[in-house]
Design an enzyme around this catalytic site. Sequence first.
Site, PDB file in Angstrom:
ATOM      1  N   CYS A 376       0.879  -1.166   0.000  1.00  0.00           N
ATOM      2  CA  CYS A 376       0.000   0.000   0.000  1.00  0.00           C
ATOM      3  C   CYS A 376       0.911   1.209   0.000  1.00  0.00           C
ATOM      4  O   CYS A 376       1.242   1.752   1.047  1.00  0.00           O
ATOM      5  CB  CYS A 376      -0.898   0.018   1.243  1.00  0.00           C
ATOM      6  SG  CYS A 376      -1.808  -1.501   1.457  1.00  0.00           S
ATOM      7  N   ALA A 378       0.971   4.322  -1.653  1.00  0.00           N
ATOM      8  CA  ALA A 378       0.691   5.738  -1.861  1.00  0.00           C
ATOM      9  C   ALA A 378       0.933   6.533  -0.593  1.00  0.00           C
ATOM     10  O   ALA A 378       0.624   6.049   0.495  1.00  0.00           O
ATOM     11  CB  ALA A 378      -0.748   5.918  -2.319  1.00  0.00           C
ATOM     12  N   PRO A 379       1.451   7.748  -0.639  1.00  0.00           N
ATOM     13  CA  PRO A 379       1.887   8.490  -1.805  1.00  0.00           C
ATOM     14  C   PRO A 379       3.316   8.250  -2.233  1.00  0.00           C
ATOM     15  O   PRO A 379       3.852   8.999  -3.026  1.00  0.00           O
ATOM     16  CB  PRO A 379       1.712   9.943  -1.365  1.00  0.00           C
ATOM     17  CG  PRO A 379       2.027   9.892   0.084  1.00  0.00           C
ATOM     18  CD  PRO A 379       1.572   8.553   0.587  1.00  0.00           C
ATOM     19  N   CYS A 501      -1.170   3.520  11.017  1.00  0.00           N
ATOM     20  CA  CYS A 501      -1.104   4.810  11.686  1.00  0.00           C
ATOM     21  C   CYS A 501      -2.278   4.927  12.649  1.00  0.00           C
ATOM     22  O   CYS A 501      -2.896   5.978  12.760  1.00  0.00           O
ATOM     23  CB  CYS A 501      -1.100   5.954  10.689  1.00  0.00           C
ATOM     24  SG  CYS A 501      -2.515   5.956   9.605  1.00  0.00           S
TER      25      CYS A 501
END
Lengths: 797, 180
Positions: A376, A378-379, A501
């Site tokens: 995963c 991005a960014p 996060c």
Amino acid sequence: MGRKLDPTKKEKRGPGRKARKQKGAETELVRFLPAAGDETFKRLSSRARKRAARRRAGTVEVPKPNTAPGTKTLPGELSKAAVQARGKKRPAPTPSSDGDEEEDSEEDGVANQGDLWGSGDSDADMVDDYGADSASEDEEEKLLPIERAALKQKAREAAAGGQWSEEETDEEEDDDVPPESCPPKDDKAEGDLQINVDDEETFVLPASGEMEQDAQAPDLQRVHKRIQDIVGVLRNFGAQREEGRSRSEYLNRLQKDLATYYSYGDFLLGKLMEIFPLSELIEFLEANEVPRPVTLRTNTLKTRRRDLAQALINRGVNLDPLGKWSKSGLVVYDSSVPIGATPEYLAGHYMLQGASSMLPVMALAPQEHERILDMCCAPGGKTSYIAQLMKNTGVILANDANAERLKSVVGNLHRLGVTNTIISHYDGRQFPKVVGGFDRVLLDAPCSGTGVISKDPAVKTNKDEKDVLRCAHLQKELLLSAIDSVNAASKTGGYLVYCTCSITVEENEWVVDYALKKRNVRLVPTGLDFGQEGFTRFRERRFHPTLRSTRRFYPHTHNMDGFFIAKFKKFSNSIPQPHTGNAAAAIPMEPELKDQVTPMSENSGQPAKGAGGTAKAKRQLGRQQHSRKPFQKTNGISKGPGSESTAPSIPKAQESARPQKNCQPDGKAGVIRKPKMARKLKQRGPKSKPSKEAALPKQRAPPKGVDSETPAMPSPSEICTAPGIKDCGQSLGKTKKIEKAKQQLPEQSAKRAASLKEDGTPKGLSVPTGSPHSSTRPPPAKRRKSVTKGSSQPLLS
Amino acid sequence: MRPLTEEETRVMFEKIAKYIGENLQLLVDRPDGTYCFRLHNDRVYYVSEMILKLAANISGDKLVSLGTCFGKFTKTHKFRLHVTALDYLAPYAKYKVWIKPGAEQSFLYGNHVLKSGLGRITENTSQYQGVVVYSMADIPLGFGVAAKSTQDCRKVDPMAIVVFHQADIGEYVRHEETLT
């Protein structure tokens, strides 16, 4: 002479010291405080005096308990003049409309009060009516003289005009206190007043009815004060509690107050209260109101940190190295130029990245010439960090499920000069079917974002139970896919870093614990020497003790976004069977052999013991087919054929070595592990099983021949018994053969061979293509399902 | 993803050679591995073979980018170089232009370079020659086409354009969507 000249009371005037000397509050304020009726008489006109008299006579009714909350009582009790002196708009009893110009003129700043209280009731009394009776009732402690005077005035007011519109006074006194809250707040107001004055008074928990009143127009000051009070009480609950109130009432009140004050939803605040102790909770909530410092990471592919720092300082940026733990991080205190648009940024010399986002890549520790998957991405901050640590060698596969955000990945990677990356747009759960066998995998899973509330305050209110559980479910799926994409046999790797996060336990420790149960992985230290350890138990849940090696980061303790990092090491490429409950024994399998046991186990509802035995068998044989055959034999057919098994070609030493290995785990129904195979097999369902089984046997097809005869491994007990050992030896021999064959055969040919072999299997012992597990189970159901290759099913009946 | 055809390769090499000339050979024959160009969705990507092997496993509609994108072929089959190729043009550029710090911002916004912003220019630059634009600190800022030869640049008045802008690194924030 008419002048009341009292030399002792004469005020000193002039520039001297005596004129400046203060005489004390009592004497000073006497000028403002109305003595008993002094001012009243002075200021009342005749009509007012009559009215006052009437009022005094007619006031038998109890004046409306108008005790304003504590913050209001004190100021309210001062007279108009006092109010004036303090510059407050507080209307003392408004002068009647028809008179008392003197009073009007005195209250310059409070002209509107006349409008408010234009009724004839407002009268000479200077002070408001605040339910003075209650004050007098609760009077137990000593009061300052001013309070005594205030109380006296209250009493007077109560007598004079009970029909004051307390609402107006309240409003003017205090911005947000709703009028209807005043009456019930009598006691509380008194209590609060006394708190302000005298801290020995215990904090009175407001009745639950008051919460609704608060909801309408909460006074943040009061709520904040109440929060501090409750925290103080809870800190020393035994001593400071109020009688009759339980701890949970205090906690409920605190939760609601915190939710009001910091604008959180109830669910999230409840979760936070579960995670943090009270002192930390307040700090955490405060930290979420403030943004974290801006940090950036030097792109070592193009520049060095000190050169970049110098260049940015020349542009007018105030920065510092991030800390001892980071070699390329810089923290920006302030900047005269937009930090995201400097020529150095555009030239790709640095990347704006949060400090906590650098940690998972440091934990992953990618080496040069490795194959890395970033699921995963991005960014693209972590991906580019990985690339710079690898110095643009090796290959990185950067994947993300969101097409919009992939554009920023492309932009960032090109800008930073990363050349060894492939960017793809898959759902992470499709790995490893797309491509697997990576040395390291980084999974920065999508989460509820409770650790980055300072960046996105909407999280405070729009997250609830369903969101968290949905995230947790997705994270579990992604984590299992990620684990399957790692090649445990990698020479330099075999590691996976899982990070989020978020700070909720459901998305962090629970997911990690789930993975530990489901796959052959173990937790290893992250290599980060700071950060709080993950929980090994939380409320009613208990997690594996190795969860202590995971790390949690909080905004209030580390001044970086909330984060959670766990590092796994995969020690076997095989996938354990789901119903073997215990944790897998950490016995590494031969690297070349890899077997997928999942479908078999799923199909067979074998008892754990059987499964364990099966696992052993599998391990030994390295072939599902092999194990299947023995199982069948044991179930329906005598062990006789087993002895027919091809004489083990392996040296006896190996055999002897093997049995020990085989028999050891018998005792525990450990996770069945199949020997690792060089290629990853992915099966999910029974349908795949037959093909897989075909595949598996194919490799060993040639040597197998009549391997199915091996009766060994049906059950642990059998293995351990003497005949078992013999069988083990036989199976070992077969295993050896299998391995050799496997190495030699290409898959396709093996497949064909396997099918041939199966068909050719003469004996009445049909070789069910079902899983070995199934063979130990009541055969018929299982085998029927698994057989697809046309092998007969003698045991089915 | 497919390799480039002869025609496409020719067109592309011609374009690139405008900026780096015969150094183009260095792009293809690299000492640290074999690199090649691949076409995917009309864009040309410059990748090493090792990456190519892994990328072969990814289906075409899910592949977004690989290695470095040099540019794209337009609908009329002309080749357009993107700023993402700057990292490979800059080290091999034959004709360079340095612009003054004051004119940097203007160039990064997509404007042409005026004579007043010109710091240095390589000797014997011919007109309409492809040039790479640098800042005075030797940071490559983009590339363009010389509007005037070096001789003419000395004579022309300060408000005249000396370098036509073609691509600059400001596009990373201005035109992020067009990069892919």
